[in-house]
Scaffold this motif. Structure first.
Motif, PDB file in Angstrom:
ATOM      1  N   SER A   7     145.439   1.226  25.137  1.00 18.36           N
ATOM      2  CA  SER A   7     144.160   1.327  24.441  1.00 18.36           C
ATOM      3  C   SER A   7     144.134   0.442  23.201  1.00 18.36           C
ATOM      4  O   SER A   7     143.133  -0.246  22.930  1.00 18.36           O
ATOM      5  N   LEU A   8     145.201   0.442  22.432  1.00 20.07           N
ATOM      6  CA  LEU A   8     145.255  -0.399  21.234  1.00 20.07           C
ATOM      7  C   LEU A   8     145.198  -1.879  21.607  1.00 20.07           C
ATOM      8  O   LEU A   8     144.562  -2.682  20.912  1.00 20.07           O
ATOM      9  N   ARG A   9     145.836  -2.241  22.695  1.00 20.00           N
ATOM     10  CA  ARG A   9     145.801  -3.637  23.141  1.00 20.00           C
ATOM     11  C   ARG A   9     144.398  -4.043  23.583  1.00 20.00           C
ATOM     12  O   ARG A   9     143.875  -5.080  23.172  1.00 20.00           O
ATOM     13  N   GLY A  45     143.112  -5.367  20.240  1.00 19.45           N
ATOM     14  CA  GLY A  45     143.940  -6.561  20.246  1.00 19.45           C
ATOM     15  C   GLY A  45     145.281  -6.351  19.574  1.00 19.45           C
ATOM     16  O   GLY A  45     145.930  -7.304  19.127  1.00 19.45           O
ATOM     17  N   ILE A  46     145.725  -5.099  19.512  1.00 16.15           N
ATOM     18  CA  ILE A  46     146.983  -4.761  18.843  1.00 16.15           C
ATOM     19  C   ILE A  46     148.100  -4.682  19.866  1.00 16.15           C
ATOM     20  O   ILE A  46     148.046  -3.874  20.798  1.00 16.15           O
ATOM     21  N   THR A  47     149.103  -5.523  19.686  1.00 15.81           N
ATOM     22  CA  THR A  47     150.263  -5.497  20.581  1.00 15.81           C
ATOM     23  C   THR A  47     151.568  -5.299  19.818  1.00 15.81           C
ATOM     24  O   THR A  47     152.637  -5.255  20.434  1.00 15.81           O
ATOM     25  N   ASP A  61     149.913  -6.724  14.093  1.00 11.58           N
ATOM     26  CA  ASP A  61     148.503  -6.574  14.485  1.00 11.58           C
ATOM     27  C   ASP A  61     147.948  -5.248  13.968  1.00 11.58           C
ATOM     28  O   ASP A  61     146.816  -5.186  13.463  1.00 11.58           O
ATOM     29  N   TRP A  62     148.736  -4.188  14.133  1.00 13.02           N
ATOM     30  CA  TRP A  62     148.283  -2.873  13.672  1.00 13.02           C
ATOM     31  C   TRP A  62     148.036  -2.877  12.168  1.00 13.02           C
ATOM     32  O   TRP A  62     147.010  -2.381  11.700  1.00 13.02           O
TER      33      TRP A  62
END
Length: 382
Positions: free
Chosen positions: A187-189, A193-195, A199-200
């Motif tokens: 879901s975050l990805r 766009g958080i991998t 990014d977070w």
């Protein structure tokens, strides 16, 4: 059997405990059919093959081997290298059970322990219960008794309760799981766009700085507040629209952008009228800023980052407390905060359809302002 006095951490464990005390297996299965269950796994193993669940047996002190699952309230403390798969009673019933004498152990080794025989007959019964009972996925106010209930951390978590309510997760938990590990990272990805950790952190900072949402809504709301301060009363909509458009021209906006500002003022007027009709605003109420939408999501992004192992509990709690402090400085009440959150969300996603993005705000607002168990009824704004 004498039951040891024990305070279950949530309604799920309480219902299982009470049903166990009565010997009511049917009631226990009804509870299990309606809740997510968790199987622990090393983080590296899950990241290597997210779809593979290796179910490791558990042996009790007598040496009995069983296959363990946990309910949310009985999950162990957060650990950076130990994560959890979310499974259902249906998944468990369809599992390739190698040893038919090996029982299913729900919350083994705890006061909420439940042992269930796993013969084909019993697993057919589990499937029947799963098919016959609903599994609510969202729009529920949930809490853990051992979660934060008072103080700055609870205050910050209460600022993120809109999404906790919509996702059907406890509002006051900062722990091992928000959503199960693979789903959280996916879901975050896909949505953010958080991998990874960097990014977070970048997305969290943008939310805490109120830079994630478009700036135009707060621009026009500031114009209205400046007019109100000068006039001593809320300006007429036409004056507000003309002044906002003029300010936009003064800072170099092109003709298309100026027209967008004028239409945005009209949209805010229409949404606020609907908010008053639906109880999100009092009859003479207005929204002064939409930063609640970014701050409320910052609380949840901190929880999601912890669940995805992109941060540790201390970092998540710091971010949540800070989001709460920012919210307190921007609004005068939970009701004002809620209206600001709702306007930020619908301006970005609803497009005046008054669909799911709108109705979820109304449902959450009503429950959170009226339900006796709501944090907003038990944690003072100031």
């Amino acid at each position: 059997m004498v039951m040891t006095p024990w305070v279950p951490p949530s309604e799920t464990e309480q219902l299982l405990y009470e049903a166990g005390a009565r010997g009511d297996v049917e009631a226990q299965l009804r509870v299990l059919a309606g809740t997510e269950l968790y199987i622990g796994a090393p983080r590296a193993e899950v990241e290597g093959d997210p779809g593979m669940v290796t179910w490791r047996p558990y042996r009790d002190p007598s040496g009995l081997s069983m296959l363990p699952v946990l309910t949310r309230g009985m999950l162990p403390p957060w650990h950076p290298e130990w994560v959890f798969h979310g499974v259902t009673l249906k998944w468990i019933a369809n599992f390739a059970w190698r040893d038919l004498g090996q029982p299913l152990a729900v919350n083994p080794g705890t006061p909420a322990q439940l042992l269930l025989p796993a013969t084909p007959h019993h697993r057919a019964l589990w499937l029947r219960h799963y098919a016959e009972h609903d599994r609510p996925s969202g729009d529920r106010l949930l809490a853990l008794r051992h979660g934060a209930l008072h103080g700055p951390l609870a205050y910050g978590l209460a600022c993120g309760v809109h999404l906790a309510f919509g996702n059907g997760v406890p509002w006051n938990e900062v722990g091992t799981v928000c959503r199960e590990y693979s789903e959280e990272r996916e879901s975050l990805r896909d949505s953010w766009g958080i991998t990874g950790r960097a990014d977070w952190q970048e997305q969290l900072n943008a939310l805490l700085d109120a830079r994630n949402s478009p700036p135009e809504p707060d621009f026009v709301l500031r114009v209205r507040e400046e007019l109100r301060a000068g006039l001593g009363e809320v300006p007429p909509a036409e004056l507000w629209r003309e002044t906002a458009a003029g300010h936009a021209q003064d800072v170099g906006a092109g003709q298309g952008a100026v027209k967008d500002i004028e239409e945005l003022v009209r949209r805010v007027v229409r949404y606020e009228a609907r908010f008053r009709a639906d109880g999100l605003l009092p009859p003479d109420g207005r929204v002064t800023t939409t930063v609640a939408y970014d701050y409320g999501r910052a609380v949840n992004l901190a929880r999601w980052g912890l669940s995805a192992r992109f941060c540790d509990p201390h970092e998540a709690e710091q971010a949540i407390v800070y989001a709460g402090a920012l919210s307190k400085s921007a609004y005068g009440s939970w009701e004002e905060f809620s209206a600001g959150y709702a306007l930020g969300r619908v301006l970005r996603f609803d497009d005046e359809e008054y669909g799911r993005f709108y109705t979820q705000n109304v449902d959450a607002h009503r429950v959170l302002t009226e339900h006796g168990g709501s944090p907003w009824r038990n944690i003072p704004w100031r």
